[in-house]
Motif scaffolding. Structure first.
Motif, PDB file in Angstrom:
ATOM      1  N   ASP A 132       0.858  -1.408  -0.194  1.00  0.00           N
ATOM      2  CA  ASP A 132      -0.064   0.060   0.014  1.00  0.00           C
ATOM      3  C   ASP A 132       1.037   1.269   0.072  1.00  0.00           C
ATOM      4  O   ASP A 132       0.514   2.321  -0.659  1.00  0.00           O
ATOM      5  N   ARG A 133       1.884   1.142   0.688  1.00  0.00           N
ATOM      6  CA  ARG A 133       2.961   2.283   0.937  1.00  0.00           C
ATOM      7  C   ARG A 133       3.804   2.797  -0.286  1.00  0.00           C
ATOM      8  O   ARG A 133       3.881   3.869  -0.561  1.00  0.00           O
ATOM      9  N   TYR A 134       4.263   1.593  -0.644  1.00  0.00           N
ATOM     10  CA  TYR A 134       5.519   1.696  -1.621  1.00  0.00           C
ATOM     11  C   TYR A 134       5.055   1.425  -3.192  1.00  0.00           C
ATOM     12  O   TYR A 134       5.846   1.565  -4.131  1.00  0.00           O
ATOM     13  N   GLY A 135       3.908   0.907  -3.241  1.00  0.00           N
ATOM     14  CA  GLY A 135       3.371   0.378  -4.633  1.00  0.00           C
ATOM     15  C   GLY A 135       3.390  -1.305  -4.861  1.00  0.00           C
ATOM     16  O   GLY A 135       4.159  -1.889  -4.536  1.00  0.00           O
ATOM     17  N   ARG A 136       2.211  -1.704  -5.222  1.00  0.00           N
ATOM     18  CA  ARG A 136       1.822  -3.110  -5.263  1.00  0.00           C
ATOM     19  C   ARG A 136       2.801  -3.508  -6.232  1.00  0.00           C
ATOM     20  O   ARG A 136       3.172  -4.871  -6.133  1.00  0.00           O
ATOM     21  N   ARG A 137       2.917  -3.102  -7.467  1.00  0.00           N
ATOM     22  CA  ARG A 137       3.801  -3.324  -8.673  1.00  0.00           C
ATOM     23  C   ARG A 137       5.196  -3.939  -7.966  1.00  0.00           C
ATOM     24  O   ARG A 137       5.817  -4.858  -8.215  1.00  0.00           O
ATOM     25  N   PRO A 181      -0.067   4.433  -9.366  1.00  0.00           N
ATOM     26  CA  PRO A 181      -0.204   5.925  -9.239  1.00  0.00           C
ATOM     27  C   PRO A 181       0.575   6.033  -8.058  1.00  0.00           C
ATOM     28  O   PRO A 181       0.960   5.242  -7.027  1.00  0.00           O
ATOM     29  N   PRO A 182       1.143   7.368  -7.914  1.00  0.00           N
ATOM     30  CA  PRO A 182       2.036   7.783  -6.531  1.00  0.00           C
ATOM     31  C   PRO A 182       0.889   7.390  -5.436  1.00  0.00           C
ATOM     32  O   PRO A 182      -0.037   7.824  -5.146  1.00  0.00           O
ATOM     33  N   PRO A 183       1.504   6.647  -4.343  1.00  0.00           N
ATOM     34  CA  PRO A 183       0.895   6.351  -3.263  1.00  0.00           C
ATOM     35  C   PRO A 183       0.398   7.431  -2.223  1.00  0.00           C
ATOM     36  O   PRO A 183       1.531   8.320  -2.093  1.00  0.00           O
ATOM     37  N   ALA A 184      -0.548   7.590  -1.803  1.00  0.00           N
ATOM     38  CA  ALA A 184      -0.954   8.538  -0.814  1.00  0.00           C
ATOM     39  C   ALA A 184      -0.244   8.164   0.550  1.00  0.00           C
ATOM     40  O   ALA A 184      -0.759   7.416   1.317  1.00  0.00           O
ATOM     41  N   ARG A 185       0.649   8.929   0.974  1.00  0.00           N
ATOM     42  CA  ARG A 185       1.400   8.784   1.933  1.00  0.00           C
ATOM     43  C   ARG A 185       0.778   9.685   3.388  1.00  0.00           C
ATOM     44  O   ARG A 185       1.180  11.063   2.989  1.00  0.00           O
ATOM     45  N   ASP A 206      -9.187   2.059  -1.339  1.00  0.00           N
ATOM     46  CA  ASP A 206      -8.149   1.537  -2.475  1.00  0.00           C
ATOM     47  C   ASP A 206      -6.668   1.732  -1.728  1.00  0.00           C
ATOM     48  O   ASP A 206      -5.976   0.724  -1.909  1.00  0.00           O
ATOM     49  N   GLN A 207      -6.527   2.576  -0.908  1.00  0.00           N
ATOM     50  CA  GLN A 207      -5.280   2.780  -0.141  1.00  0.00           C
ATOM     51  C   GLN A 207      -4.890   1.554   1.019  1.00  0.00           C
ATOM     52  O   GLN A 207      -3.818   1.477   1.550  1.00  0.00           O
ATOM     53  N   GLU A 208      -5.872   0.745   1.134  1.00  0.00           N
ATOM     54  CA  GLU A 208      -5.591  -0.351   2.340  1.00  0.00           C
ATOM     55  C   GLU A 208      -5.894  -1.711   1.788  1.00  0.00           C
ATOM     56  O   GLU A 208      -5.960  -2.437   2.406  1.00  0.00           O
ATOM     57  N   THR A 209      -6.108  -1.883   0.249  1.00  0.00           N
ATOM     58  CA  THR A 209      -6.439  -3.364  -0.242  1.00  0.00           C
ATOM     59  C   THR A 209      -5.311  -4.044   0.181  1.00  0.00           C
ATOM     60  O   THR A 209      -5.186  -5.420   0.305  1.00  0.00           O
ATOM     61  N   GLY A 210      -3.833  -3.596   0.067  1.00  0.00           N
ATOM     62  CA  GLY A 210      -2.799  -4.465   0.346  1.00  0.00           C
ATOM     63  C   GLY A 210      -2.670  -5.001   2.122  1.00  0.00           C
ATOM     64  O   GLY A 210      -2.445  -6.189   2.305  1.00  0.00           O
ATOM     65  N   THR A 211      -3.117  -4.091   2.892  1.00  0.00           N
ATOM     66  CA  THR A 211      -3.292  -4.335   4.328  1.00  0.00           C
ATOM     67  C   THR A 211      -4.355  -5.308   4.326  1.00  0.00           C
ATOM     68  O   THR A 211      -4.163  -6.338   5.087  1.00  0.00           O
ATOM     69  N   ALA A 212      -5.525  -5.256   3.908  1.00  0.00           N
ATOM     70  CA  ALA A 212      -6.413  -6.255   3.795  1.00  0.00           C
ATOM     71  C   ALA A 212      -6.258  -7.456   3.059  1.00  0.00           C
ATOM     72  O   ALA A 212      -6.505  -8.851   3.778  1.00  0.00           O
ATOM     73  N   SER A 213      -5.608  -7.518   2.204  1.00  0.00           N
ATOM     74  CA  SER A 213      -4.978  -8.944   1.673  1.00  0.00           C
ATOM     75  C   SER A 213      -3.954  -9.506   2.573  1.00  0.00           C
ATOM     76  O   SER A 213      -4.059 -10.665   2.695  1.00  0.00           O
ATOM     77  N   GLY A 214      -3.150  -8.662   3.215  1.00  0.00           N
ATOM     78  CA  GLY A 214      -2.009  -9.133   4.132  1.00  0.00           C
ATOM     79  C   GLY A 214      -2.738  -9.892   5.394  1.00  0.00           C
ATOM     80  O   GLY A 214      -2.530 -10.957   5.814  1.00  0.00           O
ATOM     81  N   LEU A 215      -3.882  -9.206   5.943  1.00  0.00           N
ATOM     82  CA  LEU A 215      -4.688  -9.956   6.621  1.00  0.00           C
ATOM     83  C   LEU A 215      -5.501 -11.112   6.574  1.00  0.00           C
ATOM     84  O   LEU A 215      -5.192 -12.182   7.275  1.00  0.00           O
ATOM     85  N   LEU A 216      -5.820 -11.152   5.367  1.00  0.00           N
ATOM     86  CA  LEU A 216      -6.490 -12.448   4.930  1.00  0.00           C
ATOM     87  C   LEU A 216      -5.580 -13.609   4.742  1.00  0.00           C
ATOM     88  O   LEU A 216      -5.731 -14.758   5.091  1.00  0.00           O
ATOM     89  N   ASN A 217      -4.313 -13.298   4.277  1.00  0.00           N
ATOM     90  CA  ASN A 217      -3.292 -14.372   4.045  1.00  0.00           C
ATOM     91  C   ASN A 217      -2.650 -14.748   5.557  1.00  0.00           C
ATOM     92  O   ASN A 217      -2.305 -15.726   5.581  1.00  0.00           O
TER      93      ASN A 217
END
Length: 464
Positions: free
Chosen positions: A56-61, A176-180, A375-386
Motif C-alpha cells: 500500500d505504501r510503496y506500490g503494489r507492482r 499511481p503515486p501512493p498517498a502517504r 483503495d489505499q488499504e487493499t494491500g493491508t486487507a490482503s495481508g490480513l486475509l493471508n
C-alpha cells in the motif's frame, strides 16, 4: 496474479513429500528437519502484515516484483544447498519473498477488478489456481522427489517465478503515486512482526513441546503480550498505522478473516492426515500418494468454475455457507476411513465433495475480505486475509495433530493410526461447520453481481 498464487500455494506443500530424501541427502536430524517447514512458515506468517502495508505504501507492482525476485533466487539457492543450514536459510528467504508478493498480488487483483461480473471471473481463476497449487504440490513433490531428486522441489519454483516476473513487468501497470499520510509506524511494525512470528513459532513447536509445557505457554504468552501492545500502539500512534483498527469494523473484513482462519486450520490438517493415511496405513508410495490427490485438485477447479457461474445469482455470503457445509460434509465422510480401506471407497468420494465445496468458497472469501475497503488499504486487507489462513493452518495442524496423536495412543498399529486420523478429520469437519455459521451470521447480505454493463468496474455490491 494467478501464476503468482499457484507458485505460493505450491510451495506450501511441494516440499513435504520430499522431507525423508532431504534428510538423507543433507544429513538432517529428526528435530532439524522440521525447520525446513518451520523456517518458511515463520517468515511468511510473521511478515504478511508488513508485506501488505509495504504494498500500500510503496506500490503494489514494485513490492510484487521485489518479492518475486527474492522468491526465485531463494528457490535457486535452496536447490544448491550443501548443508542443512543453507536449505533452512533459503526456505526463510522464500517466506520473506512470499510475504511480500502474496498480499501485493491479491491487492492488484482487487484493484483491477473492483466489482461486477469481471470481478467474479477474476477471483474464480485466482481461486482455482490457488487451490490447484496446494493440492498439486503433493503430486508434483512426489513425482519430482522419486524421479528427479529432492533438489527439484526447490528448483521447480524458479521457472514459475521467472514467468510471473515477465508477465508482471509487461501486464501490470505502474502504480499511481501512493498517498502517504505520515511517517510509517515503525514500532507497530516491529511489535506486529515479532508477535506474529512468536505466535507461529509457539504453535509449530508443539510437535516437540506439548501445549501445556512451560516453553509453549511462555512463548504464546509473550506473543499475546506483543500483539496486545501492537493493538495499543495502533490505537494511539500519531504515525501512519500498520493496520487501521477501523478495518475490523467492516463486517466483510472481520467475517472473511474469521472464516479463512477456520478453513485454513481444517484444510492444512486434512492434507496432513490423508497423506499419512495413504502412505502409513494403505502403504502407497510418495508418487502414488500425490497422484491420489489429483481428484481433489480437479474438484477444487470445478468448484471454482461453479462459483463463477453461481456468483451472478447468489451473494458471496450464500456461496461461503454452501461451500463450507459441502466441505464439512466431505470431511465428515473422510472421518469414516478404515484400516482396511481403499482409495476408491474411502478417499475418492469425499475428495470430490470436499474439493467442490472448497472451490466454491475460495474466490468469494477473498472477494469478501476486500469489499468496502479503501483503495489505499487493499494491500493491508490482503495481508490480513493471508495471515488468517497461515495462522489457521499452523493452529489447525498443531491442535488437530495433537488430538489425533492422543487418540492414536502409545501403540502404533494401522487400526490406532486410522482412529487418530479419522478423529482429526472429524474435528476438521466441525471447524468448517463453524466457518459456515460465521459466514451466515457475521457477513453482511450483499446482492449478487448485476448483469454486465459498461460501468461494471465502477459498481460496488449494494447492501440490503
Amino acid at each position: 496474479m494467478a501464476v503468482v498464487q499457484f507458485m505460493v500455494s505450491l510451495d506450501l506443500s511441494v516440499v513435504n513429500v520430499g522431507l525423508p530424501q532431504i534428510a538423507t541427502g543433507l544429513g538432517f536430524g529428526a528435530v532439524g528437519l522440521t525447520w525446513v517447514i518451520h523456517a518458511y512458515a515463520l517468515t511468511f506468517g510473521g511478515l504478511l502484515l508488513l508485506g501488505g502495508k509495504a504494498a500500500d505504501r510503496y506500490g503494489r507492482r514494485r513490492v510484487l516484483l521485489l518479492g518475486l525476485g527474492l522468491f526465485g533466487l531463494a528457490s535457486l539457492a535452496g536447490g544448491f544447498a550443501r548443508e542443512p543450514g543453507h536449505l533452512v536459510a533459503a526456505r526463510a528467504a522464500q517466506g520473506v519473498g512470499a510475504a511480500a508478493l502474496a498480499p501485493a498480488a491479491l491487492a492488484l487483483l482487487t484493484a483491477t477488478f473492483p466489482a461486477g461480473r469481471a470481478r467474479i471471473r477474476a477471483f474464480g481463476v485466482w481461486s482455482a489456481t490457488n487451490a490447484a497449487g496446494g493440492a498439486l504440490g503433493v503430486l508434483i513433490g512426489g513425482l519430482l522427489t522419486e524421479y528427479a531428486g529432492w533438489r527439484w522441489v526447490m528448483w521447480v519454483n524458479v521457472p514459475m517465478a521467472a514467468c510471473a516476473l515477465a508477465l508482471a513487468r509487461r501486464g501490470v501497470a505502474a502504480d499511481p503515486p501512493p498517498a502517504r499520510t505520515g511517517r510509517p509506524d515503525v514500532l507497530g511494525a516491529v511489535l506486529a512482526t515479532a508477535g506474529m512470528t512468536l505466535l507461529v513459532f509457539g504453535i509449530v513447536r508443539t510437535d516437540r513441546y506439548p501445549w501445556g509445557s512451560a516453553v509453549t505457554l511462555t512463548t504464546l504468552a509473550v506473543a499475546a503480550a506483543l500483539l496486545a501492545a501492537f493493538v495499543q500502539v495502533e490505537r494511539t500512534t500519531a504515525r501512519e498505522p500498520l493496520v487501521r483498527l477501523g478495518l475490523f469494523a467492516n463486517r466483510s473484513v472481520a467475517g472473511a478473516n474469521a472464516y479463512n482462519l477456520l478453513v485454513g486450520a481444517a484444510m492444512a490438517s486434512a492434507f496432513y492426515f490423508m497423506s499419512l493415511y495413504l502412505q502409513r496405513v494403505l502403504g502407497n508410495g510418495a508418487a502414488l500418494t500425490g497422484l491420489m490427490f489429483v481428484p481433489f485438485a480437479l474438484a477444487v477447479v470445478a468448484g471454482s468454475v461453479l462459483a463463477v457461474k453461481l456468483g451472478h445469482r447468489l451473494a458471496p455470503r450464500t456461496l461461503l455457507v454452501i461451500g463450507g457445509l459441502l466441505t464439512a460434509g466431505g470431511f465428515a465422510w473422510f472421518g469414516l476411513i478404515s484400516p482396511d480401506g481403499a482409495f476408491t471407497t474411502d478417499v475418492l468420494g469425499p475428495s470430490i465433495i470436499a474439493g467442490t465445496g472448497f472451490g466454491l468458497c475460495l474466490g468469494p472469501v477473498a472477494s469478501a475480505a476486500t469489499i468496502g475497503v479503501a483503495d489505499q488499504e487493499t494491500g493491508t486487507a490482503s495481508g490480513l486475509l493471508n495471515s488468517a489462513r497461515q495462522i489457521g493452518a499452523a493452529l489447525g495442524l498443531a491442535a488437530l495433530g495433537t488430538a489425533a496423536d492422543d487418540r492414536t495412543g502409545p501403540t502404533v498399529t494401522p487400526e490406532s493410526l486410522t482412529d487418530g486420523y479419522a478423529f482429526g478429520l472429524t474435528l476438521g469437519a466441525a471447524l468448517l461447520a463453524a466457518a459456515a455459521l460465521i459466514a451466515l451470521t457475521v457477513l453482511p447480505r450483499t446482492r449478487p453481481a448485476p448483469v454486465a454493463r459498461a460501468d461494471d468496474r465502477d459498481r460496488l455490491p449494494a447492501r440490503d
